[in-house]
Design a protein around this motif. Structure first.
Motif, PDB file in Angstrom:
ATOM      1  N   ASP A 168       0.832  -1.212   0.000  1.00 41.40           N
ATOM      2  CA  ASP A 168       0.000   0.000   0.000  1.00 41.40           C
ATOM      3  C   ASP A 168       0.861   1.255   0.000  1.00 41.40           C
ATOM      4  O   ASP A 168       0.606   2.200  -0.752  1.00 41.40           O
ATOM      5  CB  ASP A 168      -0.928   0.016   1.220  1.00 41.40           C
ATOM      6  CG  ASP A 168      -2.005  -1.047   1.143  1.00 41.40           C
ATOM      7  OD1 ASP A 168      -2.246  -1.574   0.043  1.00 41.40           O
ATOM      8  OD2 ASP A 168      -2.604  -1.355   2.189  1.00 41.40           O
ATOM      9  N   VAL A 169       1.877   1.297   0.844  1.00 41.34           N
ATOM     10  CA  VAL A 169       2.701   2.499   0.938  1.00 41.34           C
ATOM     11  C   VAL A 169       3.564   2.662  -0.308  1.00 41.34           C
ATOM     12  O   VAL A 169       3.803   3.778  -0.783  1.00 41.34           O
ATOM     13  CB  VAL A 169       3.561   2.482   2.222  1.00 41.34           C
ATOM     14  CG1 VAL A 169       4.620   1.387   2.190  1.00 41.34           C
ATOM     15  CG2 VAL A 169       4.193   3.842   2.465  1.00 41.34           C
ATOM     16  N   GLU A 170       4.033   1.546  -0.880  1.00 43.62           N
ATOM     17  CA  GLU A 170       4.803   1.626  -2.128  1.00 43.62           C
ATOM     18  C   GLU A 170       3.919   2.155  -3.256  1.00 43.62           C
ATOM     19  O   GLU A 170       4.354   2.981  -4.078  1.00 43.62           O
ATOM     20  CB  GLU A 170       5.342   0.237  -2.495  1.00 43.62           C
ATOM     21  CG  GLU A 170       6.238  -0.387  -1.442  1.00 43.62           C
ATOM     22  CD  GLU A 170       7.628   0.213  -1.418  1.00 43.62           C
ATOM     23  OE1 GLU A 170       7.887   1.123  -2.238  1.00 43.62           O
ATOM     24  OE2 GLU A 170       8.439  -0.200  -0.568  1.00 43.62           O
ATOM     25  N   ARG A 171       2.681   1.687  -3.307  1.00 41.93           N
ATOM     26  CA  ARG A 171       1.746   2.169  -4.325  1.00 41.93           C
ATOM     27  C   ARG A 171       1.450   3.651  -4.126  1.00 41.93           C
ATOM     28  O   ARG A 171       1.329   4.411  -5.097  1.00 41.93           O
ATOM     29  CB  ARG A 171       0.451   1.357  -4.266  1.00 41.93           C
ATOM     30  CG  ARG A 171       0.591  -0.076  -4.741  1.00 41.93           C
ATOM     31  CD  ARG A 171      -0.621  -0.909  -4.371  1.00 41.93           C
ATOM     32  NE  ARG A 171      -1.860  -0.273  -4.788  1.00 41.93           N
ATOM     33  CZ  ARG A 171      -2.959  -0.196  -4.037  1.00 41.93           C
ATOM     34  NH1 ARG A 171      -2.966  -0.709  -2.815  1.00 41.93           N
ATOM     35  NH2 ARG A 171      -4.036   0.384  -4.498  1.00 41.93           N
ATOM     36  N   ALA A 172       1.337   4.080  -2.861  1.00 38.32           N
ATOM     37  CA  ALA A 172       1.074   5.496  -2.578  1.00 38.32           C
ATOM     38  C   ALA A 172       2.219   6.370  -3.095  1.00 38.32           C
ATOM     39  O   ALA A 172       1.991   7.428  -3.691  1.00 38.32           O
ATOM     40  CB  ALA A 172       0.874   5.707  -1.083  1.00 38.32           C
ATOM     41  N   PHE A 173       3.472   5.923  -2.890  1.00 37.43           N
ATOM     42  CA  PHE A 173       4.621   6.667  -3.408  1.00 37.43           C
ATOM     43  C   PHE A 173       4.574   6.719  -4.937  1.00 37.43           C
ATOM     44  O   PHE A 173       4.848   7.761  -5.543  1.00 37.43           O
ATOM     45  CB  PHE A 173       5.933   6.012  -2.960  1.00 37.43           C
ATOM     46  CG  PHE A 173       6.231   6.174  -1.502  1.00 37.43           C
ATOM     47  CD1 PHE A 173       5.829   7.308  -0.811  1.00 37.43           C
ATOM     48  CD2 PHE A 173       6.935   5.199  -0.803  1.00 37.43           C
ATOM     49  CE1 PHE A 173       6.101   7.467   0.548  1.00 37.43           C
ATOM     50  CE2 PHE A 173       7.223   5.346   0.543  1.00 37.43           C
ATOM     51  CZ  PHE A 173       6.805   6.478   1.211  1.00 37.43           C
ATOM     52  N   GLY A 174       4.241   5.588  -5.559  1.00 36.44           N
ATOM     53  CA  GLY A 174       4.183   5.546  -7.012  1.00 36.44           C
ATOM     54  C   GLY A 174       3.112   6.465  -7.575  1.00 36.44           C
ATOM     55  O   GLY A 174       3.352   7.189  -8.561  1.00 36.44           O
ATOM     56  N   VAL A 175       1.934   6.468  -6.936  1.00 38.09           N
ATOM     57  CA  VAL A 175       0.850   7.342  -7.388  1.00 38.09           C
ATOM     58  C   VAL A 175       1.213   8.801  -7.167  1.00 38.09           C
ATOM     59  O   VAL A 175       0.944   9.667  -8.010  1.00 38.09           O
ATOM     60  CB  VAL A 175      -0.462   6.978  -6.655  1.00 38.09           C
ATOM     61  CG1 VAL A 175      -1.540   8.020  -6.937  1.00 38.09           C
ATOM     62  CG2 VAL A 175      -0.936   5.599  -7.070  1.00 38.09           C
ATOM     63  N   LEU A 176       1.848   9.108  -6.032  1.00 36.84           N
ATOM     64  CA  LEU A 176       2.269  10.489  -5.743  1.00 36.84           C
ATOM     65  C   LEU A 176       3.217  10.999  -6.824  1.00 36.84           C
ATOM     66  O   LEU A 176       3.069  12.124  -7.318  1.00 36.84           O
ATOM     67  CB  LEU A 176       2.936  10.535  -4.366  1.00 36.84           C
ATOM     68  CG  LEU A 176       3.390  11.908  -3.864  1.00 36.84           C
ATOM     69  CD1 LEU A 176       2.191  12.785  -3.530  1.00 36.84           C
ATOM     70  CD2 LEU A 176       4.288  11.752  -2.635  1.00 36.84           C
ATOM     71  N   GLN A 177       4.179  10.174  -7.211  1.00 37.31           N
ATOM     72  CA  GLN A 177       5.141  10.589  -8.228  1.00 37.31           C
ATOM     73  C   GLN A 177       4.510  10.650  -9.614  1.00 37.31           C
ATOM     74  O   GLN A 177       4.881  11.491 -10.429  1.00 37.31           O
ATOM     75  CB  GLN A 177       6.326   9.628  -8.236  1.00 37.31           C
ATOM     76  CG  GLN A 177       7.178   9.724  -6.977  1.00 37.31           C
ATOM     77  CD  GLN A 177       8.315   8.720  -6.974  1.00 37.31           C
ATOM     78  OE1 GLN A 177       8.183   7.598  -7.472  1.00 37.31           O
ATOM     79  NE2 GLN A 177       9.441   9.108  -6.413  1.00 37.31           N
ATOM     80  N   ALA A 178       3.552   9.760  -9.877  1.00 34.72           N
ATOM     81  CA  ALA A 178       2.887   9.777 -11.178  1.00 34.72           C
ATOM     82  C   ALA A 178       1.997  11.007 -11.335  1.00 34.72           C
ATOM     83  O   ALA A 178       1.869  11.557 -12.433  1.00 34.72           O
ATOM     84  CB  ALA A 178       2.061   8.498 -11.352  1.00 34.72           C
ATOM     85  N   ARG A 179       1.385  11.446 -10.246  1.00 30.73           N
ATOM     86  CA  ARG A 179       0.485  12.600 -10.293  1.00 30.73           C
ATOM     87  C   ARG A 179       1.246  13.916 -10.354  1.00 30.73           C
ATOM     88  O   ARG A 179       0.801  14.872 -10.985  1.00 30.73           O
ATOM     89  CB  ARG A 179      -0.427  12.599  -9.070  1.00 30.73           C
ATOM     90  CG  ARG A 179      -1.573  11.615  -9.166  1.00 30.73           C
ATOM     91  CD  ARG A 179      -2.400  11.635  -7.912  1.00 30.73           C
ATOM     92  NE  ARG A 179      -3.598  10.800  -8.075  1.00 30.73           N
ATOM     93  CZ  ARG A 179      -4.263  10.260  -7.079  1.00 30.73           C
ATOM     94  NH1 ARG A 179      -3.859  10.462  -5.836  1.00 30.73           N
ATOM     95  NH2 ARG A 179      -5.330   9.531  -7.311  1.00 30.73           N
ATOM     96  N   PHE A 180       2.376  13.976  -9.654  1.00 31.19           N
ATOM     97  CA  PHE A 180       3.108  15.227  -9.535  1.00 31.19           C
ATOM     98  C   PHE A 180       4.542  15.024 -10.028  1.00 31.19           C
ATOM     99  O   PHE A 180       5.391  14.502  -9.296  1.00 31.19           O
ATOM    100  CB  PHE A 180       3.092  15.723  -8.091  1.00 31.19           C
ATOM    101  CG  PHE A 180       1.702  15.840  -7.521  1.00 31.19           C
ATOM    102  CD1 PHE A 180       0.861  16.877  -7.904  1.00 31.19           C
ATOM    103  CD2 PHE A 180       1.225  14.894  -6.628  1.00 31.19           C
ATOM    104  CE1 PHE A 180      -0.419  16.984  -7.385  1.00 31.19           C
ATOM    105  CE2 PHE A 180      -0.061  14.995  -6.107  1.00 31.19           C
ATOM    106  CZ  PHE A 180      -0.889  16.042  -6.492  1.00 31.19           C
ATOM    107  N   ALA A 181       4.791  15.463 -11.261  1.00 26.57           N
ATOM    108  CA  ALA A 181       6.112  15.278 -11.871  1.00 26.57           C
ATOM    109  C   ALA A 181       7.207  15.988 -11.082  1.00 26.57           C
ATOM    110  O   ALA A 181       8.364  15.565 -11.091  1.00 26.57           O
ATOM    111  CB  ALA A 181       6.098  15.788 -13.310  1.00 26.57           C
TER     112      ALA A 181
END
Length: 287
Positions: A168-181
């Motif tokens: 879950d936390v790894e996915r959250a980091f991935g989504v955060l980086q995908a949303r905000f370049a």
């Protein structure tokens, strides 16, 4: 949970009442129980953000080995990728344990301000909620890691379920980086304080998007939570700890309970049995 303070301390500026905060905690506990981890309130890990324009005088402090300067973000994420706790700013030379030593993630427990939590695993009662972690984190009562090189069927099932939930936390980091370049690419700003404000802004916007997407919950989701409330073994009291530490001795006692390795080993063994009893006949259920 996000700021290490009592639930009603944010009423004035976040408009988040005590009952709402308690309800959120109950939902986290319910979801953890549904996935086979009673008492689990999220997963914790760290992410590094490269700092391209790090001042030359600081590069040795922020650079590990032959890499590039980075700033560390420690975060706790729940099943829906909501980030409940964020601690940003430690230099990239620190590993997850060094960051944890500086983190306020357990301040509410140490100060006696945390809601009282009670849950049962394998017939045994526990009073400290915990996070799922990777292997670098210590064997504390508040952390549950996977099992390296599991051999028995029970251990294999536990490792499979723990690693799936900890993502879950790894996915959250991935989504955060995908949303905000700006978070994905190296930071180009010289001022570390401004970099911190950018990270906090991205985290707030990320949580706003997650909250907005919750509006798409189906009746199935509502019914599922309703059913869990009727069968849950986890309980959250509407009162807070009354035995707040008044001296260093009491504070050290609470600290030792958080870092209790014996309690960690017992909880982990009980979770192995609990997961086997719950999913042993259908190991892929819910994954």
């Amino acid at each position: 949970m996000a700021y290490g303070c009592a639930a009603d301390a944010v009423d004035e500026y976040l408009r988040l009442g005590e009952s709402t905060a308690i309800s959120c905690l109950e939902k986290l506990l319910d979801k953890g129980e549904e996935r086979g981890f009673p008492g689990m309130i999220g997963s914790i890990d760290c992410m590094h953000w490269e700092w391209k324009n790090c001042p030359t005088a600081w590069k040795g402090q922020y650079t590990r080995g032959s890499g590039k300067p980075t700033i560390v973000l420690e975060a706790v994420a729940s099943y829906d990728l909501w980030i409940w706790h964020a601690f940003f700013g430690p230099p990239g030379t620190l590993n997850d344990i060094n960051v944890l030593d500086r983190s306020p993630v357990f301040d509410d427990i140490l100060q006696g301000k945390a809601p009282k939590v009670k849950y049962f695993v394998n017939g045994r009662r526990y009073n400290l909620a915990y996070y799922l972690t990777d292997g670098i984190y210590p064997d504390w009562a508040t952390f549950i890691q996977s099992i390296q090189m599991p051999e028995s069927e029970k251990a294999i099932l536990f490792a499979q379920r723990q690693e799936a939930a900890r993502k879950d936390v790894e996915r959250a980091f991935g989504v955060l980086q995908a949303r905000f370049a700006i978070v994905k690419n190296p930071a180009l700003i010289w001022d570390k304080e401004k970099i911190g404000k950018i990270m906090r802004a991205c985290l707030i916007l990320h949580n706003m998007i997650v909250e907005d997407e919750r509006a798409g919950y189906t009746q199935y989701d509502v019914d599922s939570f309703t059913q869990l409330e009727a069968t849950r073994t986890s309980q959250v009291d509407l009162t807070y700890e009354t035995d707040r530490p008044t001296n260093i001795g009491n504070l050290m006692g609470i600290r030792n309970s958080i870092r209790d390795q014996t309690k960690h080993d017992q909880l982990k063994a009980d979770l192995v049995e609990h997961l086997w009893n719950k999913f042993g006949t259908n190991p892929n259920y819910g994954l």
